[in-house]
Design a protein around this motif. Structure first.
Motif, PDB file in Angstrom:
ATOM      1  N   GLN A 210      10.121 -24.495  13.395  1.00  0.00           N
ATOM      2  CA  GLN A 210       9.494 -25.526  12.571  1.00  0.00           C
ATOM      3  C   GLN A 210       8.019 -25.199  12.363  1.00  0.00           C
ATOM      4  O   GLN A 210       7.347 -24.727  13.277  1.00  0.00           O
ATOM      5  CB  GLN A 210       9.632 -26.894  13.237  1.00  0.00           C
ATOM      6  N   GLY A 211       7.553 -25.424  11.163  1.00  0.00           N
ATOM      7  CA  GLY A 211       6.160 -25.111  10.885  1.00  0.00           C
ATOM      8  C   GLY A 211       5.573 -25.988   9.801  1.00  0.00           C
ATOM      9  O   GLY A 211       6.296 -26.571   8.985  1.00  0.00           O
ATOM     10  N   THR A 212       4.249 -26.073   9.811  1.00  0.00           N
ATOM     11  CA  THR A 212       3.500 -26.769   8.757  1.00  0.00           C
ATOM     12  C   THR A 212       2.369 -25.844   8.314  1.00  0.00           C
ATOM     13  O   THR A 212       1.575 -25.385   9.137  1.00  0.00           O
ATOM     14  CB  THR A 212       2.912 -28.093   9.274  1.00  0.00           C
ATOM     15  N   LEU A 213       2.324 -25.574   7.035  1.00  0.00           N
ATOM     16  CA  LEU A 213       1.296 -24.718   6.453  1.00  0.00           C
ATOM     17  C   LEU A 213       0.534 -25.499   5.394  1.00  0.00           C
ATOM     18  O   LEU A 213       1.097 -26.375   4.733  1.00  0.00           O
ATOM     19  CB  LEU A 213       1.927 -23.473   5.812  1.00  0.00           C
ATOM     20  N   LEU A 214      -0.736 -25.182   5.216  1.00  0.00           N
ATOM     21  CA  LEU A 214      -1.521 -25.789   4.156  1.00  0.00           C
ATOM     22  C   LEU A 214      -1.488 -24.903   2.921  1.00  0.00           C
ATOM     23  O   LEU A 214      -1.779 -23.713   2.988  1.00  0.00           O
ATOM     24  CB  LEU A 214      -2.977 -25.995   4.609  1.00  0.00           C
ATOM     25  N   ALA A 215      -1.105 -25.507   1.809  1.00  0.00           N
ATOM     26  CA  ALA A 215      -1.010 -24.746   0.566  1.00  0.00           C
ATOM     27  C   ALA A 215      -2.403 -24.365   0.068  1.00  0.00           C
ATOM     28  O   ALA A 215      -3.355 -25.141   0.180  1.00  0.00           O
ATOM     29  CB  ALA A 215      -0.271 -25.559  -0.496  1.00  0.00           C
ATOM     30  N   ARG A 216      -2.516 -23.182  -0.484  1.00  0.00           N
ATOM     31  CA  ARG A 216      -3.770 -22.729  -1.089  1.00  0.00           C
ATOM     32  C   ARG A 216      -3.653 -22.693  -2.623  1.00  0.00           C
ATOM     33  O   ARG A 216      -4.595 -22.336  -3.312  1.00  0.00           O
ATOM     34  CB  ARG A 216      -4.119 -21.328  -0.584  1.00  0.00           C
ATOM     35  N   GLY A 217      -2.495 -23.079  -3.126  1.00  0.00           N
ATOM     36  CA  GLY A 217      -2.261 -23.080  -4.562  1.00  0.00           C
ATOM     37  C   GLY A 217      -0.781 -23.271  -4.819  1.00  0.00           C
ATOM     38  O   GLY A 217      -0.019 -23.533  -3.884  1.00  0.00           O
ATOM     39  N   PRO A 218      -0.365 -23.165  -6.070  1.00  0.00           N
ATOM     40  CA  PRO A 218      -1.231 -22.854  -7.222  1.00  0.00           C
ATOM     41  C   PRO A 218      -2.104 -24.043  -7.646  1.00  0.00           C
ATOM     42  O   PRO A 218      -1.768 -25.190  -7.391  1.00  0.00           O
ATOM     43  CB  PRO A 218      -0.232 -22.471  -8.304  1.00  0.00           C
ATOM     44  N   VAL A 219      -3.195 -23.713  -8.299  1.00  0.00           N
ATOM     45  CA  VAL A 219      -4.129 -24.703  -8.829  1.00  0.00           C
ATOM     46  C   VAL A 219      -4.270 -24.462 -10.329  1.00  0.00           C
ATOM     47  O   VAL A 219      -3.861 -23.409 -10.841  1.00  0.00           O
ATOM     48  CB  VAL A 219      -5.504 -24.599  -8.128  1.00  0.00           C
ATOM     49  N   PRO A 220      -4.828 -25.433 -11.058  1.00  0.00           N
ATOM     50  CA  PRO A 220      -4.911 -25.302 -12.518  1.00  0.00           C
ATOM     51  C   PRO A 220      -5.623 -24.037 -13.015  1.00  0.00           C
ATOM     52  O   PRO A 220      -5.404 -23.612 -14.153  1.00  0.00           O
ATOM     53  CB  PRO A 220      -5.665 -26.567 -12.943  1.00  0.00           C
ATOM     54  N   THR A 221      -6.474 -23.433 -12.179  1.00  0.00           N
ATOM     55  CA  THR A 221      -7.177 -22.221 -12.617  1.00  0.00           C
ATOM     56  C   THR A 221      -6.328 -20.952 -12.443  1.00  0.00           C
ATOM     57  O   THR A 221      -6.716 -19.892 -12.920  1.00  0.00           O
ATOM     58  CB  THR A 221      -8.486 -22.051 -11.842  1.00  0.00           C
ATOM     59  N   ASP A 222      -5.197 -21.070 -11.760  1.00  0.00           N
ATOM     60  CA  ASP A 222      -4.317 -19.911 -11.578  1.00  0.00           C
ATOM     61  C   ASP A 222      -3.501 -19.652 -12.839  1.00  0.00           C
ATOM     62  O   ASP A 222      -3.047 -20.603 -13.495  1.00  0.00           O
ATOM     63  CB  ASP A 222      -3.362 -20.137 -10.399  1.00  0.00           C
TER      64      ASP A 222
END
Length: 202
Positions: free
Chosen positions: A124-136
């Motif tokens: 089990q894991g939890t990761l913080l997303a780094r994207g995608p964002v509107p600039t990608d």
């Protein structure tokens, strides 16, 4: 020229009979030893673990017009050791989430652990997303797939595995697990992909 009535049977010497007997015994021992070694090889031959994607979610993913940056990604992958008498040692497990070829989250998710024979362990894991964002460049396609309720993604687990056979350990094997899945528009795992088997590379 052989005379009439002379026997065709030529008795073998004791030495020849002894040699033939020893050869027969030797061949029998080799055959028995081969069967024993084959059975031992079958019982001690390590089988690779199996992994199944149980759950994946990005809460509130469909409410983020600014992209997924800093949103938590939760997942569970069930690991199964199919060996009856062989345990496995896992190094630290690193997880990565991809959208196409774009890495959108990565990090360690599990400390080293030992998996007993025929055992099961949820990774089990939890990761913080780094994207995608509107600039990608990929944001337009991602947002469109989110609106359509079908986003194809990939979860990758990497680690090193060592098999424990009786009282000795094998060498370390580099392990890579790939779980391809589809995320729904609400950020949850598509039901068809729940408990689907992942691909394992050694």
């Amino acid at each position: 020229m052989r005379r009439y009535g002379q026997s065709l049977y030529q008795p073998r010497s004791p030495v020849a009979r002894c040699v033939n007997f020893l050869c027969a015994v030797l061949l029998t021992l080799i055959l028995v030893a081969g069967v024993i070694l084959f059975v031992l090889w079958l019982s001690l031959r390590p089988h690779r673990p199996k992994f199944y994607l149980s759950d994946f979610s990005i809460p509130n993913a469909n409410r983020q017009s600014a992209g997924l940056a800093n949103l938590p990604m939760h997942f569970t992958v069930n690991e199964h050791n199919p060996n009856q008498k062989i345990g496995m040692f896992y190094d630290e497990i690193l997880a990565s989430v991809f959208y196409g070829d774009q890495l959108i989250a990565t990090g360690p998710v599990m400390n080293p652990f030992y998996q007993q024979p025929k055992g099961d362990t949820p990774v089990q894991g939890t990761l913080l997303a780094r994207g995608p964002v509107p600039t990608d460049p990929s944001w337009g396609r991602f947002a469109g797939e989110m609106s359509a309720g079908s986003v194809e993604m990939r979860l990758v687990l990497t680690s090193k595995v060592q098999f424990q056979v009786k009282v000795w350990d094998t060498k370390h094997h580099h392990m890579k697990v790939e779980c391809d899945f589809t995320m729904q528009g609400d950020g949850t795992l598509r039901p068809q992909d729940k408990n689907s088997q992942c691909t394992l590379y050694f």
